[in-house]
Design a protein around this motif. Structure first.
Motif, PDB file in Angstrom:
ATOM      1  N   THR A 140      -6.005  -5.066  -7.785  1.00  0.00           N
ATOM      2  CA  THR A 140      -5.869  -5.272  -6.336  1.00  0.00           C
ATOM      3  C   THR A 140      -4.591  -6.028  -6.023  1.00  0.00           C
ATOM      4  OG1 THR A 140      -8.276  -5.289  -6.078  1.00  0.00           O
ATOM      5  CG2 THR A 140      -6.974  -6.242  -4.295  1.00  0.00           C
ATOM      6  N   ASP A 141      -4.298  -7.058  -6.832  1.00  0.00           N
ATOM      7  CA  ASP A 141      -3.073  -7.844  -6.642  1.00  0.00           C
ATOM      8  C   ASP A 141      -1.833  -6.977  -6.834  1.00  0.00           C
ATOM      9  OD1 ASP A 141      -1.515 -10.455  -6.539  1.00  0.00           O
ATOM     10  OD2 ASP A 141      -0.977  -9.741  -8.550  1.00  0.00           O
ATOM     11  N   LYS A 144      -1.293  -4.788  -3.770  1.00  0.00           N
ATOM     12  CA  LYS A 144      -0.812  -5.575  -2.618  1.00  0.00           C
ATOM     13  C   LYS A 144       0.644  -5.974  -2.782  1.00  0.00           C
ATOM     14  CE  LYS A 144      -5.260  -7.534  -1.160  1.00  0.00           C
ATOM     15  NZ  LYS A 144      -6.068  -8.782  -1.063  1.00  0.00           N
ATOM     16  N   ARG A 145       1.045  -6.384  -3.975  1.00  0.00           N
ATOM     17  CA  ARG A 145       2.422  -6.838  -4.164  1.00  0.00           C
ATOM     18  C   ARG A 145       3.422  -5.690  -4.030  1.00  0.00           C
ATOM     19  NH1 ARG A 145       3.978  -9.661  -9.237  1.00  0.00           N
ATOM     20  NH2 ARG A 145       1.993 -10.773  -9.057  1.00  0.00           N
ATOM     21  N   ASN A 147       2.747  -3.274  -1.664  1.00  0.00           N
ATOM     22  CA  ASN A 147       2.483  -2.797  -0.304  1.00  0.00           C
ATOM     23  C   ASN A 147       2.008  -1.341  -0.271  1.00  0.00           C
ATOM     24  OD1 ASN A 147       3.362  -5.256   1.019  1.00  0.00           O
ATOM     25  ND2 ASN A 147       5.469  -4.650   0.488  1.00  0.00           N
ATOM     26  N   GLN A 149      -1.417  -0.567  -0.065  1.00  0.00           N
ATOM     27  CA  GLN A 149      -2.834  -0.554   0.315  1.00  0.00           C
ATOM     28  C   GLN A 149      -3.182   0.661   1.171  1.00  0.00           C
ATOM     29  OE1 GLN A 149      -0.560  -3.003   0.702  1.00  0.00           O
ATOM     30  NE2 GLN A 149      -1.538  -4.990   1.122  1.00  0.00           N
ATOM     31  N   THR A 153      -6.872   2.893  -2.769  1.00  0.00           N
ATOM     32  CA  THR A 153      -8.115   2.149  -2.527  1.00  0.00           C
ATOM     33  C   THR A 153      -8.827   1.942  -3.853  1.00  0.00           C
ATOM     34  OG1 THR A 153      -8.344   3.190  -0.351  1.00  0.00           O
ATOM     35  CG2 THR A 153     -10.305   2.117  -1.271  1.00  0.00           C
TER      36      THR A 153
END
Length: 460
Positions: A140-141, A144-145, A147, A149, A153
């Motif tokens: 998940t990290d 996100k890092r 971008n 998202q 999923t």
């Protein structure tokens, strides 16, 4: 032997990366790099930290991805992962998939490497599933890092099913493909013994956690579960795919698909000294095996050796008795065997020979006979060890020099694999038949031929 020339033709790593350029661009890579007297830049591939830094640097350099690879998790080898992605591109082209593509990654891992590559390279939308909390958190990290998202999923799989968690909220969700890099091993011991000593030492160091490498039943059972569940979700997923780490498992999975009449195809993923295999199948009315044509020259395939054996006495002409007979012969030869699968009239086994016990059998029997005849001319009681001829072990009848040679030879040979292969024992037209395929070993295919000849000579 390096297998880079057999990589997918579109794989950018067919040409090795420029380590000098990486060292100048990324300080972290410069810190682990070494320069020899000729100015060549390299790294210690057996150092997991160096591998981690190399992969991070390549992801940033070639895909503009900032990925954190945990120290206690698998370091993904980019050329191999990219081979898989490129093969899926080929599969999708068969179905003329040029619009929005949705993919499912089973067991996405801490790096979420497949969804990240698929999203930035091909603009595919991806869903990744994971059972391990820590890996899910790290994945998940990483999303996100970067971008991503809006394109990727992640779902926590709390079920024993492989696909169920994806369709709990929306059973109408449609995917163009699913992919999986399953755990290869059944337990720690199998993991440690998985590599043939006859093969060159691996170039890369070992990385990965037990969670990523081990599963109950190993990859064969895991992939079989994917096949079984694919029948349930065949309307939700167009192409089912998985990576396979062991060639004999691939053969078994192909047999499973053939038995069900499911259209399928396979490929090789080559990188460095590593070969993995890809297996794909579909329930759509497409001749996948005919339409997916290899776009590069494949390696020469091993042709199985097949022979027909004579029948045993009439009351013993069934697959169970043939298997028991084969076990006796393999034990006589000190060949290690493992039953991979057993069907009504067919048994598949993996075999490994650590010693050549089949050559010069006639000479050995003649020497033993001569030694026995010589002993019978002497008194029954041996003055040195007080054993009668009947109590003597055959190895004690060898000359001292031959016994010593035999012992030393055993010490040398126990560290290598002479022959490793796959055997299929089956009944055809009421006759037992064996089909054997050579995988590796220092005796080569000739060693396999000799084993087959021994079985044929001693079957009755």
């Amino acid at each position: 032997m390096a297998l880079n020339k057999y990589m997918h033709p579109r794989n950018i790593y067919k040409t090795p990366p420029d380590f000098s350029k990486l060292a100048k661009t990324y300080k972290e890579f410069s810190d682990v790099a070494k320069v020899d007297i000729t100015g060549k830049v390299s790294i210690d591939f057996k150092d997991p930290h160096a591998l981690r830094v190399l992969t991070k640097s390549l992801l940033k350099s070639d895909f503009n991805l900032d990925v954190n690879i945990p120290e206690d998790r698998l370091v993904p080898t980019l050329p191999l992962r990219l081979n898989y992605i490129l093969w899926i591109e080929d599969l999708l082209s068969v179905f003329n998939k040029n619009n929005t593509v949705w993919g499912l990654d089973i067991g996405t891992g801490a790096c979420a490497i497949y969804p990240l590559l698929a999203a930035v390279k091909n603009k595919w939308y991806m869903i990744g599933t994971e059972t391990d909390n820590e890996s899910l958190e790290k994945a998940t990290d990483n999303i996100k890092r970067n971008n991503l998202q809006h394109m990727i999923t992640l779902k926590k799989n709390l079920t024993t099913s492989i696909f169920e968690c994806v369709f709990l909220d929306n059973n109408q969700q449609m995917f163009d493909f699913c992919m999986c890099n399953p755990p290869f091993y059944t337990n720690i011991q199998e993991l440690l013994e998985s590599r043939s000593p006859a093969r060159p030492e691996p170039k890369n160091g070992f990385t990965g956690s037990p969670h990523e490498l081990i599963t109950e039943g190993g990859e064969l059972q895991f992939c079989r579960k994917i096949i079984e569940e694919s029948k349930i979700y065949k309307k939700n997923i167009l192409i089912f795919t998985t990576m396979v780490g062991h060639k004999y498992n691939l053969k078994e999975l192909v047999l499973d698909l053939k038995a069900e009449g499911i259209e399928h195809t396979t490929t090789e993923f080559c990188q460095g000294r590593v070969t993995r295999w890809g297996l794909a199948w579909t329930y759509e009315d497409f001749k996948l095996s005919e339409l997916v044509v290899a776009k590069h020259k494949s390696r020469k395939k091993n042709v199985p050796i097949t022979i027909s054996l004579p029948e045993l006495p009439s009351e013993k002409n069934n697959i169970t008795d043939y298997l028991e007979k084969m076990k006796i012969l393999l034990l006589d030869l000190k060949i290690i065997f493992k039953i991979i699968s057993k069907r009504k009239n067919e048994v598949n086994l993996s075999i490994i020979a650590h010693k050549n016990t089949w050559s010069n059998q006639r000479r050995k029997r003649r020497l033993l006979k001569q030694s026995l005849e010589s002993q019978t001319k002497q008194p029954k009681l041996d003055s040195e060890n007080h054993l009668t001829t009947e109590e003597l072990n055959p190895s004690q009848l060898l000359s001292k020099e031959e016994t010593n040679y035999s012992e030393n030879k055993d010490i040398r040979e126990e560290q290598e694999i002479i022959v490793q292969g796959v055997m299929k024992l089956y009944i055809k037209e009421n006759h037992p038949n064996i089909e054997m395929e050579y995988l590796n070993g220092s005796a080569g295919k000739e060693g396999l031929h000799q084993i087959i000849q021994y079985i044929k000579n001693n079957w009755k």
